[in-house]
Design a protein around this motif. Structure first.
Motif, PDB file in Angstrom:
ATOM      1  N   ILE A  86      25.463  44.097  43.301  1.00 59.66           N
ATOM      2  CA  ILE A  86      24.297  44.036  44.181  1.00 59.66           C
ATOM      3  C   ILE A  86      24.707  43.368  45.489  1.00 59.66           C
ATOM      4  O   ILE A  86      25.069  42.183  45.516  1.00 59.66           O
ATOM      5  N   ASP A 128      23.834  41.613  48.593  1.00 60.18           N
ATOM      6  CA  ASP A 128      22.677  40.823  49.039  1.00 60.18           C
ATOM      7  C   ASP A 128      22.633  40.732  50.564  1.00 60.18           C
ATOM      8  O   ASP A 128      22.639  39.653  51.150  1.00 60.18           O
ATOM      9  N   ARG A 174      21.615  47.641  46.814  1.00 62.30           N
ATOM     10  CA  ARG A 174      21.580  46.897  48.080  1.00 62.30           C
ATOM     11  C   ARG A 174      20.199  46.319  48.294  1.00 62.30           C
ATOM     12  O   ARG A 174      19.187  46.939  47.949  1.00 62.30           O
ATOM     13  N   GLN A 175      20.152  45.116  48.868  1.00 59.21           N
ATOM     14  CA  GLN A 175      18.882  44.492  49.228  1.00 59.21           C
ATOM     15  C   GLN A 175      19.068  43.662  50.482  1.00 59.21           C
ATOM     16  O   GLN A 175      20.204  43.370  50.893  1.00 59.21           O
ATOM     17  N   ASP A 176      17.967  43.287  51.121  1.00 58.65           N
ATOM     18  CA  ASP A 176      18.046  42.327  52.220  1.00 58.65           C
ATOM     19  C   ASP A 176      18.554  41.007  51.657  1.00 58.65           C
ATOM     20  O   ASP A 176      18.524  40.784  50.447  1.00 58.65           O
ATOM     21  N   TRP A 191      17.396  36.946  43.129  1.00 60.85           N
ATOM     22  CA  TRP A 191      16.788  38.257  43.325  1.00 60.85           C
ATOM     23  C   TRP A 191      17.802  39.359  43.049  1.00 60.85           C
ATOM     24  O   TRP A 191      17.464  40.388  42.454  1.00 60.85           O
ATOM     25  N   ALA A 192      19.035  39.143  43.494  1.00 63.34           N
ATOM     26  CA  ALA A 192      20.080  40.147  43.291  1.00 63.34           C
ATOM     27  C   ALA A 192      20.372  40.354  41.809  1.00 63.34           C
ATOM     28  O   ALA A 192      20.466  41.487  41.320  1.00 63.34           O
ATOM     29  N   LYS A 210      17.589  42.176  40.092  1.00 67.71           N
ATOM     30  CA  LYS A 210      17.612  43.588  40.481  1.00 67.71           C
ATOM     31  C   LYS A 210      18.638  44.345  39.641  1.00 67.71           C
ATOM     32  O   LYS A 210      18.388  45.454  39.167  1.00 67.71           O
TER      33      LYS A 210
END
Length: 305
Positions: A35, A37, A57-59, A65-66, A69
């Motif tokens: 993930i 981040d 992928r995330q903000d 959170w990663a 996810k």
């Protein structure tokens, strides 16, 4: 799928390829979930070119959170969590998997090895045998590193990495798992290579972030004790185990917030009036002779010179 290995990463392209390559292991059906981040160092472009990886992928929202996810899409019967600046030791996943399967474990444990930034071996931290997994996690003895563990996914299904504990989310995660009375076992072979370095990582924080980490650690113990007390399970053994960690925490907090450090120190001796530290004995003698507050003021003066 036998094992899902979840790797959160933020600006770790310098170490991520080694972490990923260490996950491949013959004899197992392994899923590698990475993930990104919100990295700005080209991590996502590099991941897009890799094969046999589940790339998400995330903000830039943080490790917890990663990890959550990644966990949401994991298909493995078991889960390993891996920081992107560490790597798994060869054969470790198979050894943990075999142990877990043979004994129907919720958590399979092991020790780990320390390496420096240049990947030179420093020392090995062997698994400490203990007859109470929760007492071990609370500080009765060394509890290794949670990336050296293998978790049955079904057992940890309802235990997320919690944002409110910041850099200590993995510590809260393991203690929360321990509160659910897992069936555990261990192997003596180390399973993780943990890299010690001074590059950006949550545990290397200073200033206000370091203080936030200390408060998170304190809240982990408070939350755990509240749950144990509600169940009628807050034994003196658990109190004693926590004192080993809380006594040191009081000293760390007092460096910047003396009154808060004093409160933690007082709590230690409420939990165990006869507590005697076994480390940092010179500081312990100062506390005994001058009292906590005066001793910490003297230590602060000494640090200025």
């Amino acid at each position: 799928m036998d094992i899902s290995i979840i790797i959160p990463s933020y600006n770790r392209l310098w170490s991520l390829p080694k972490a990923i390559s260490s996950c491949y292991e013959p004899g197992l059906n392994i899923e590698i979930i990475v993930i990104d981040d919100g990295s700005t160092d080209g991590t996502w472009d590099w991941l897009a070119k890799q094969q046999n990886i589940v790339a998400l992928r995330q903000d830039n929202m943080g490790k917890d959170w990663a990890v959550n996810k990644g966990f949401a899409v994991a298909k493995g019967k078991y889960i390993r969590f891996l920081d992107s600046d560490d790597w798994l030791l060869p054969g470790s996943s198979l050894a943990l998997f075999t142990l877990a399967e043979n004994h129907q474990l919720d958590i399979a444990c092991a020790g780990y090895q320390l390496f420096n930034e240049q990947e030179q071996f420093i020392k090995e931290i062997s698994w400490t045998v203990c007859d109470d997994f929760l007492a071990q996690q609370l500080g009765e003895c060394d509890s290794s590193h949670y990336s050296a563990y293998l978790f049955k996914k079904e057992f940890i299904q309802a235990i997320p990495h919690r944002q409110e504990f910041g850099a200590l989310d993995d510590r809260q995660f393991v203690i929360e798992a321990a509160l659910n009375q897992p069936k555990t076992g261990f192997i003596q072979t180390p399973t993780l290579a943990h890299r010690v370095h001074q590059k950006q990582r949550l545990q290397n924080a200073d200033g206000l972030q370091a203080y936030a980490n200390h408060l998170a650690r304190l809240n982990i113990y408070k939350r755990c004790f509240e749950q144990l007390r509600a169940k009628g399970l807050l034994t003196q053994r658990y109190k004693n185990a926590a004192c080993n960690a809380l006594w040191h925490l009081a000293h760390w907090v007092a460096k910047t917030h003396l009154a808060d450090g004093q409160k933690i120190y007082n709590w230690v001796y409420e939990l165990n009036p006869g507590f005697t530290p076994t480390e940092n004995l010179s500081i312990a003698r100062l506390y005994k002779h001058f009292g906590f507050t005066t001793a910490e003021k003297l230590l602060k003066i000494r640090r200025l010179f």
